[in-house]
Design a protein around this motif. Sequence first.
Motif, PDB file in Angstrom:
ATOM      1  N   GLU A   1      -4.273  -1.744 -29.566  1.00 46.38           N
ATOM      2  CA  GLU A   1      -3.459  -2.911 -29.920  1.00 46.38           C
ATOM      3  C   GLU A   1      -4.225  -4.211 -29.719  1.00 46.38           C
ATOM      4  OE1 GLU A   1      -2.428  -0.519 -27.845  1.00 46.38           O
ATOM      5  OE2 GLU A   1      -0.771   0.439 -28.891  1.00 46.38           O
ATOM      6  N   ILE A   2      -4.966  -4.281 -28.649  1.00 41.23           N
ATOM      7  CA  ILE A   2      -5.751  -5.496 -28.371  1.00 41.23           C
ATOM      8  C   ILE A   2      -6.850  -5.663 -29.418  1.00 41.23           C
ATOM      9  CG2 ILE A   2      -7.338  -6.570 -26.723  1.00 41.23           C
ATOM     10  CD1 ILE A   2      -5.637  -5.194 -24.503  1.00 41.23           C
ATOM     11  N   ALA A   3      -7.498  -4.568 -29.788  1.00 39.44           N
ATOM     12  CA  ALA A   3      -8.548  -4.644 -30.808  1.00 39.44           C
ATOM     13  C   ALA A   3      -7.967  -5.111 -32.126  1.00 39.44           C
ATOM     14  CB  ALA A   3      -9.213  -3.266 -30.968  1.00 39.44           C
ATOM     15  N   GLU A   4      -6.779  -4.624 -32.479  1.00 41.14           N
ATOM     16  CA  GLU A   4      -6.123  -5.066 -33.719  1.00 41.14           C
ATOM     17  C   GLU A   4      -5.785  -6.550 -33.682  1.00 41.14           C
ATOM     18  OE1 GLU A   4      -2.714  -2.727 -34.747  1.00 41.14           O
ATOM     19  OE2 GLU A   4      -3.831  -0.829 -34.518  1.00 41.14           O
ATOM     20  N   MET A   5      -5.353  -7.041 -32.545  1.00 40.86           N
ATOM     21  CA  MET A   5      -4.984  -8.449 -32.407  1.00 40.86           C
ATOM     22  C   MET A   5      -6.190  -9.371 -32.620  1.00 40.86           C
ATOM     23  SD  MET A   5      -2.468  -8.098 -29.132  1.00 40.86           S
ATOM     24  CE  MET A   5      -1.912  -9.771 -29.020  1.00 40.86           C
TER      25      MET A   5
ATOM     26  N   ALA B   1       0.837  -1.198   0.000  1.00 41.01           N
ATOM     27  CA  ALA B   1       0.000   0.000   0.000  1.00 41.01           C
ATOM     28  C   ALA B   1       0.874   1.251   0.000  1.00 41.01           C
ATOM     29  CB  ALA B   1      -0.922  -0.002   1.220  1.00 41.01           C
ATOM     30  N   GLY B   2       0.558   2.170  -0.921  1.00 41.62           N
ATOM     31  CA  GLY B   2       1.300   3.424  -1.006  1.00 41.62           C
ATOM     32  C   GLY B   2       2.602   3.339  -1.781  1.00 41.62           C
ATOM     33  N   GLU B   3       2.976   2.175  -2.264  1.00 43.79           N
ATOM     34  CA  GLU B   3       4.242   1.998  -2.979  1.00 43.79           C
ATOM     35  C   GLU B   3       4.151   2.379  -4.455  1.00 43.79           C
ATOM     36  OE1 GLU B   3       7.245   1.082  -1.619  1.00 43.79           O
ATOM     37  OE2 GLU B   3       6.187   1.273   0.282  1.00 43.79           O
ATOM     38  N   PHE B   4       2.956   2.368  -5.019  1.00 40.35           N
ATOM     39  CA  PHE B   4       2.788   2.733  -6.429  1.00 40.35           C
ATOM     40  C   PHE B   4       1.365   3.226  -6.643  1.00 40.35           C
ATOM     41  CE2 PHE B   4       1.620  -1.674  -6.025  1.00 40.35           C
ATOM     42  CZ  PHE B   4       0.465  -1.789  -6.780  1.00 40.35           C
ATOM     43  N   THR B   5       1.141   3.850  -7.795  1.00 37.11           N
ATOM     44  CA  THR B   5      -0.192   4.317  -8.134  1.00 37.11           C
ATOM     45  C   THR B   5      -0.629   3.671  -9.441  1.00 37.11           C
ATOM     46  OG1 THR B   5       0.698   6.242  -9.277  1.00 37.11           O
ATOM     47  CG2 THR B   5       0.096   6.546  -6.976  1.00 37.11           C
ATOM     48  N   VAL B   6      -1.901   3.471  -9.582  1.00 39.39           N
ATOM     49  CA  VAL B   6      -2.481   2.887 -10.792  1.00 39.39           C
ATOM     50  C   VAL B   6      -3.008   4.039 -11.644  1.00 39.39           C
ATOM     51  CG1 VAL B   6      -4.251   1.350 -11.712  1.00 39.39           C
ATOM     52  CG2 VAL B   6      -3.119   0.795  -9.556  1.00 39.39           C
ATOM     53  N   PRO B   7      -2.588   4.112 -12.917  1.00 31.62           N
ATOM     54  CA  PRO B   7      -3.064   5.206 -13.778  1.00 31.62           C
ATOM     55  C   PRO B   7      -4.588   5.175 -13.935  1.00 31.62           C
ATOM     56  CG  PRO B   7      -1.364   3.894 -14.879  1.00 31.62           C
ATOM     57  CD  PRO B   7      -1.690   3.201 -13.615  1.00 31.62           C
ATOM     58  N   ASP B   8      -5.178   6.344 -14.131  1.00 31.22           N
ATOM     59  CA  ASP B   8      -6.634   6.443 -14.294  1.00 31.22           C
ATOM     60  C   ASP B   8      -7.123   5.668 -15.510  1.00 31.22           C
ATOM     61  OD1 ASP B   8      -6.931   8.000 -12.035  1.00 31.22           O
ATOM     62  OD2 ASP B   8      -6.689   9.885 -13.139  1.00 31.22           O
ATOM     63  N   ASP B   9      -6.302   5.596 -16.559  1.00 30.79           N
ATOM     64  CA  ASP B   9      -6.712   4.905 -17.786  1.00 30.79           C
ATOM     65  C   ASP B   9      -6.235   3.449 -17.819  1.00 30.79           C
ATOM     66  OD1 ASP B   9      -4.017   5.396 -18.116  1.00 30.79           O
ATOM     67  OD2 ASP B   9      -4.210   5.894 -20.242  1.00 30.79           O
ATOM     68  N   PHE B  10      -5.972   2.859 -16.676  1.00 27.21           N
ATOM     69  CA  PHE B  10      -5.446   1.502 -16.602  1.00 27.21           C
ATOM     70  C   PHE B  10      -6.309   0.496 -17.363  1.00 27.21           C
ATOM     71  CE2 PHE B  10      -5.421  -2.660 -14.525  1.00 27.21           C
ATOM     72  CZ  PHE B  10      -4.088  -3.009 -14.703  1.00 27.21           C
ATOM     73  N   ASP B  11      -7.620   0.620 -17.234  1.00 24.07           N
ATOM     74  CA  ASP B  11      -8.516  -0.340 -17.883  1.00 24.07           C
ATOM     75  C   ASP B  11      -8.630  -0.127 -19.393  1.00 24.07           C
ATOM     76  OD1 ASP B  11      -9.829   2.059 -17.474  1.00 24.07           O
ATOM     77  OD2 ASP B  11     -11.780   1.121 -17.173  1.00 24.07           O
ATOM     78  N   ARG B  12      -8.043   0.953 -19.906  1.00 27.14           N
ATOM     79  CA  ARG B  12      -8.083   1.212 -21.341  1.00 27.14           C
ATOM     80  C   ARG B  12      -6.700   1.157 -21.981  1.00 27.14           C
ATOM     81  NH1 ARG B  12     -11.016   4.917 -18.715  1.00 27.14           N
ATOM     82  NH2 ARG B  12      -9.492   6.553 -19.052  1.00 27.14           N
ATOM     83  N   MET B  13      -5.680   0.877 -21.220  1.00 23.58           N
ATOM     84  CA  MET B  13      -4.311   0.850 -21.747  1.00 23.58           C
ATOM     85  C   MET B  13      -4.178  -0.257 -22.794  1.00 23.58           C
ATOM     86  SD  MET B  13      -2.155   1.471 -18.231  1.00 23.58           S
ATOM     87  CE  MET B  13      -0.560   1.357 -18.985  1.00 23.58           C
ATOM     88  N   GLY B  14      -3.620   0.068 -23.940  1.00 22.98           N
ATOM     89  CA  GLY B  14      -3.403  -0.905 -24.998  1.00 22.98           C
ATOM     90  C   GLY B  14      -4.672  -1.321 -25.713  1.00 22.98           C
ATOM     91  N   GLN B  15      -5.726  -0.555 -25.554  1.00 25.79           N
ATOM     92  CA  GLN B  15      -7.019  -0.909 -26.120  1.00 25.79           C
ATOM     93  C   GLN B  15      -6.951  -1.073 -27.640  1.00 25.79           C
ATOM     94  OE1 GLN B  15     -10.001   1.976 -25.115  1.00 25.79           O
ATOM     95  NE2 GLN B  15     -11.672   0.526 -25.396  1.00 25.79           N
TER      96      GLN B  15
END
Length: 79
Positions: free
Chosen positions: A72-76, A56-70
């Motif tokens: 590239e994944i769609a292309e795959m 806890a408190g060691e890192f932060t999760v970006p706000d767009d985490f659930d959309r990262m690489g969207q």
Amino acid sequence: MESVNMHEAKTRLSQLVAQAAKGEGFIIAKAGKPVVRVTAIDSPEKGQQKRIGFMAGEFTVPDDFDRMGQEEIAEMFGG
């Protein structure tokens, strides 16, 4: 935690000690009644082990985490 009777513990002592050294403790029973618990010396005490939230408190999760690489994944998947 594995439970073994006294006779079995005598027979398998080396194997059981090796198992305990890896962090897998065991219980020795006499006449079906638990007598002692064997664990590694450096194993944490009961209730001392913390797993959830240990970073806890060691890192932060970006706000767009659930959309990262969207894209590239769609292309795959032919999108």
